[in-house]
Design a protein around this motif. Structure first.
Motif, PDB file in Angstrom:
ATOM      1  N   PRO A   1       1.185 -34.334 -15.317  1.00 33.34           N
ATOM      2  CA  PRO A   1       1.958 -33.412 -16.296  1.00 33.34           C
ATOM      3  C   PRO A   1       1.181 -32.374 -17.280  1.00 33.34           C
ATOM      4  CG  PRO A   1       1.930 -35.991 -17.263  1.00 33.34           C
ATOM      5  CD  PRO A   1       0.957 -35.575 -15.962  1.00 33.34           C
ATOM      6  N   TYR A   2       0.327 -32.826 -17.770  1.00 28.70           N
ATOM      7  CA  TYR A   2      -0.541 -31.722 -18.944  1.00 28.70           C
ATOM      8  C   TYR A   2      -1.354 -31.516 -17.834  1.00 28.70           C
ATOM      9  CZ  TYR A   2       1.900 -34.638 -21.964  1.00 28.70           C
ATOM     10  OH  TYR A   2       2.429 -35.649 -22.691  1.00 28.70           O
ATOM     11  N   LYS A   3      -1.337 -29.661 -18.640  1.00 31.97           N
ATOM     12  CA  LYS A   3      -2.051 -28.643 -17.702  1.00 31.97           C
ATOM     13  C   LYS A   3      -2.744 -27.987 -19.082  1.00 31.97           C
ATOM     14  CE  LYS A   3      -0.044 -28.982 -13.999  1.00 31.97           C
ATOM     15  NZ  LYS A   3      -0.402 -29.708 -13.009  1.00 31.97           N
TER      16      LYS A   3
ATOM     17  N   ASP B   1      -9.485 -48.145   3.770  1.00 31.18           N
ATOM     18  CA  ASP B   1      -8.092 -47.600   3.178  1.00 31.18           C
ATOM     19  C   ASP B   1      -8.063 -48.017   2.169  1.00 31.18           C
ATOM     20  OD1 ASP B   1      -5.623 -48.311   5.255  1.00 31.18           O
ATOM     21  OD2 ASP B   1      -5.707 -50.506   5.103  1.00 31.18           O
ATOM     22  N   ILE B   2      -7.709 -46.461   1.194  1.00 29.58           N
ATOM     23  CA  ILE B   2      -8.189 -46.333   0.106  1.00 29.58           C
ATOM     24  C   ILE B   2      -7.223 -46.242  -1.019  1.00 29.58           C
ATOM     25  CG2 ILE B   2      -9.120 -44.202  -1.407  1.00 29.58           C
ATOM     26  CD1 ILE B   2     -11.359 -43.517   1.391  1.00 29.58           C
ATOM     27  N   ASN B   3      -6.968 -46.424  -2.047  1.00 26.92           N
ATOM     28  CA  ASN B   3      -6.227 -46.696  -3.194  1.00 26.92           C
ATOM     29  C   ASN B   3      -6.618 -46.141  -4.166  1.00 26.92           C
ATOM     30  OD1 ASN B   3      -4.856 -48.108  -5.496  1.00 26.92           O
ATOM     31  ND2 ASN B   3      -2.677 -47.512  -3.928  1.00 26.92           N
ATOM     32  N   VAL B   4      -5.903 -45.506  -4.731  1.00 30.69           N
ATOM     33  CA  VAL B   4      -6.081 -43.813  -5.906  1.00 30.69           C
ATOM     34  C   VAL B   4      -4.830 -43.965  -7.126  1.00 30.69           C
ATOM     35  CG1 VAL B   4      -6.792 -41.883  -7.547  1.00 30.69           C
ATOM     36  CG2 VAL B   4      -7.597 -42.702  -4.844  1.00 30.69           C
ATOM     37  N   THR B   5      -5.026 -44.900  -8.272  1.00 25.85           N
ATOM     38  CA  THR B   5      -4.261 -44.625  -9.085  1.00 25.85           C
ATOM     39  C   THR B   5      -4.541 -44.071 -10.502  1.00 25.85           C
ATOM     40  OG1 THR B   5      -3.093 -46.689  -8.341  1.00 25.85           O
ATOM     41  CG2 THR B   5      -3.045 -46.261 -10.860  1.00 25.85           C
ATOM     42  N   CYS B   6      -3.636 -43.389 -11.206  1.00 23.71           N
ATOM     43  CA  CYS B   6      -3.584 -42.974 -12.142  1.00 23.71           C
ATOM     44  C   CYS B   6      -2.737 -43.618 -13.089  1.00 23.71           C
ATOM     45  CB  CYS B   6      -4.135 -41.011 -11.956  1.00 23.71           C
ATOM     46  SG  CYS B   6      -4.735 -40.025 -13.690  1.00 23.71           S
ATOM     47  N   SER B   7      -3.128 -43.316 -14.603  1.00 21.99           N
ATOM     48  CA  SER B   7      -1.866 -42.996 -15.693  1.00 21.99           C
ATOM     49  C   SER B   7      -2.446 -42.580 -16.632  1.00 21.99           C
ATOM     50  CB  SER B   7      -2.401 -44.973 -15.291  1.00 21.99           C
ATOM     51  OG  SER B   7      -1.398 -46.151 -14.944  1.00 21.99           O
ATOM     52  N   LEU B   8      -1.501 -42.192 -17.105  1.00 20.75           N
ATOM     53  CA  LEU B   8      -1.402 -41.786 -18.608  1.00 20.75           C
ATOM     54  C   LEU B   8      -0.678 -42.991 -20.004  1.00 20.75           C
ATOM     55  CD1 LEU B   8      -2.195 -38.680 -20.109  1.00 20.75           C
ATOM     56  CD2 LEU B   8      -0.413 -38.203 -19.863  1.00 20.75           C
ATOM     57  N   ILE B   9      -2.211 -42.980 -20.559  1.00 19.60           N
ATOM     58  CA  ILE B   9      -1.033 -44.300 -21.573  1.00 19.60           C
ATOM     59  C   ILE B   9      -1.241 -43.718 -23.289  1.00 19.60           C
ATOM     60  CG2 ILE B   9      -1.670 -46.363 -22.419  1.00 19.60           C
ATOM     61  CD1 ILE B   9      -3.462 -46.966 -19.832  1.00 19.60           C
ATOM     62  N   ASP B  10       0.300 -43.842 -23.914  1.00 16.96           N
ATOM     63  CA  ASP B  10       0.521 -43.611 -25.127  1.00 16.96           C
ATOM     64  C   ASP B  10      -0.270 -44.363 -26.301  1.00 16.96           C
ATOM     65  OD1 ASP B  10       1.097 -42.062 -27.282  1.00 16.96           O
ATOM     66  OD2 ASP B  10       3.248 -43.038 -27.050  1.00 16.96           O
ATOM     67  N   GLN B  11      -0.685 -43.690 -26.931  1.00 16.87           N
ATOM     68  CA  GLN B  11      -2.323 -43.882 -27.927  1.00 16.87           C
ATOM     69  C   GLN B  11      -1.339 -45.334 -28.715  1.00 16.87           C
ATOM     70  OE1 GLN B  11      -1.991 -42.577 -31.626  1.00 16.87           O
ATOM     71  NE2 GLN B  11      -3.481 -43.739 -32.194  1.00 16.87           N
ATOM     72  N   LYS B  12      -0.443 -44.551 -29.529  1.00 19.94           N
ATOM     73  CA  LYS B  12       0.496 -44.929 -30.232  1.00 19.94           C
ATOM     74  C   LYS B  12       1.425 -46.941 -30.104  1.00 19.94           C
ATOM     75  CE  LYS B  12       2.309 -40.949 -31.781  1.00 19.94           C
ATOM     76  NZ  LYS B  12       3.709 -39.726 -31.777  1.00 19.94           N
ATOM     77  N   ASP B  13       1.491 -46.745 -28.630  1.00 15.13           N
ATOM     78  CA  ASP B  13       2.291 -48.321 -28.701  1.00 15.13           C
ATOM     79  C   ASP B  13       1.383 -49.088 -27.140  1.00 15.13           C
ATOM     80  OD1 ASP B  13       3.357 -46.489 -26.774  1.00 15.13           O
ATOM     81  OD2 ASP B  13       5.657 -47.217 -27.651  1.00 15.13           O
TER      82      ASP B  13
ATOM     83  N   GLU C   1       2.300 -47.659 -24.567  1.00 16.49           N
ATOM     84  CA  GLU C   1       3.452 -46.990 -22.910  1.00 16.49           C
ATOM     85  C   GLU C   1       2.713 -46.455 -22.564  1.00 16.49           C
ATOM     86  OE1 GLU C   1       7.723 -44.927 -22.784  1.00 16.49           O
ATOM     87  OE2 GLU C   1       6.952 -45.602 -24.292  1.00 16.49           O
ATOM     88  N   VAL C   2       3.052 -46.672 -20.541  1.00 13.44           N
ATOM     89  CA  VAL C   2       2.817 -45.799 -19.752  1.00 13.44           C
ATOM     90  C   VAL C   2       3.633 -44.884 -19.769  1.00 13.44           C
ATOM     91  CG1 VAL C   2       2.361 -45.638 -17.237  1.00 13.44           C
ATOM     92  CG2 VAL C   2       1.214 -48.401 -18.460  1.00 13.44           C
ATOM     93  N   LEU C   3       2.509 -43.401 -20.129  1.00 13.47           N
ATOM     94  CA  LEU C   3       3.828 -42.674 -20.020  1.00 13.47           C
ATOM     95  C   LEU C   3       3.900 -41.844 -18.411  1.00 13.47           C
ATOM     96  CD1 LEU C   3       2.322 -40.410 -23.223  1.00 13.47           C
ATOM     97  CD2 LEU C   3       4.492 -41.952 -23.316  1.00 13.47           C
ATOM     98  N   TRP C   4       2.854 -41.857 -17.704  1.00 17.42           N
ATOM     99  CA  TRP C   4       3.079 -41.190 -16.409  1.00 17.42           C
ATOM    100  C   TRP C   4       2.087 -42.057 -15.765  1.00 17.42           C
ATOM    101  CZ3 TRP C   4      -1.024 -39.404 -13.671  1.00 17.42           C
ATOM    102  CH2 TRP C   4      -0.601 -38.200 -12.686  1.00 17.42           C
TER     103      TRP C   4
ATOM    104  N   LEU D   1     -10.725 -42.448 -30.281  1.00 14.60           N
ATOM    105  CA  LEU D   1     -10.976 -41.139 -29.655  1.00 14.60           C
ATOM    106  C   LEU D   1     -10.949 -40.327 -30.455  1.00 14.60           C
ATOM    107  CD1 LEU D   1     -11.289 -41.716 -25.912  1.00 14.60           C
ATOM    108  CD2 LEU D   1     -13.282 -40.829 -27.678  1.00 14.60           C
ATOM    109  N   GLY D   2      -9.569 -41.300 -30.874  1.00 15.26           N
ATOM    110  CA  GLY D   2      -8.143 -39.652 -32.369  1.00 15.26           C
ATOM    111  C   GLY D   2      -8.186 -38.487 -32.001  1.00 15.26           C
ATOM    112  N   VAL D   3      -7.035 -39.036 -30.263  1.00 21.60           N
ATOM    113  CA  VAL D   3      -6.154 -38.163 -29.514  1.00 21.60           C
ATOM    114  C   VAL D   3      -5.007 -39.209 -29.091  1.00 21.60           C
ATOM    115  CG1 VAL D   3      -8.489 -37.398 -27.708  1.00 21.60           C
ATOM    116  CG2 VAL D   3      -7.406 -39.860 -27.595  1.00 21.60           C
ATOM    117  N   ASP D   4      -4.138 -38.311 -28.664  1.00 24.24           N
ATOM    118  CA  ASP D   4      -2.908 -39.008 -28.460  1.00 24.24           C
ATOM    119  C   ASP D   4      -2.784 -39.776 -27.237  1.00 24.24           C
ATOM    120  OD1 ASP D   4      -1.831 -37.498 -30.689  1.00 24.24           O
ATOM    121  OD2 ASP D   4      -0.910 -35.815 -29.763  1.00 24.24           O
TER     122      ASP D   4
END
Length: 109
Positions: free
Chosen positions: A105-107, A58-70, A72-75, A6-9
């Motif tokens: 973390p981003y707006k 019971d409901i579970n919601v998980t959200c992760s921000l994942i870095d494109q470079k490596d 790595e889970v940023l958040w 996608l060409g995103v960070d």
């Protein structure tokens, strides 16, 4: 890989898991039965109904921000909540998503 394509960070990965126990009518019936029993026993129904639960899900919601470079889970954030006949699973999921969005973390400006 998706972020590179996608060409995103970074990319956002989210999942919703729902564990269903009862339907809404059964949940409502349990709560009504507890109220009737409470009226008949003059409030002593807790002795008979302890451990009886009327939740439907019971409901579970998980959200992760994942870095494109490596990769790595940023958040990451994880929220759990229960639903019953008064608050349906769709409403619970919407509420959880709003909580996640507020903590993201981003707006968008």
């Amino acid at each position: 890989d998706l972020a590179k394509l996608l060409g995103v960070d970074a990319v956002v990965f989210a999942s919703v898991t729902k564990y269903r126990y009862l339907d809404e009518k059964a949940s409502m019936g349990i709560d009504a039965g507890k109220q009737v029993l409470g009226a008949v026993t003059k409030g002593a129904s807790d002795r008979y109904t302890s451990g009886v639960n009327s939740k439907t899900n019971d409901i579970n919601v998980t959200c992760s921000l994942i870095d494109q470079k490596d990769g790595e889970v940023l958040w990451k954030i994880n929220n759990d909540e229960s639903a019953d006949w008064r608050k349906t699973p769709n409403v619970v999921v919407d509420d959880l998503n709003k909580k996640l969005a507020k903590r993201f973390p981003y707006k968008y400006l």
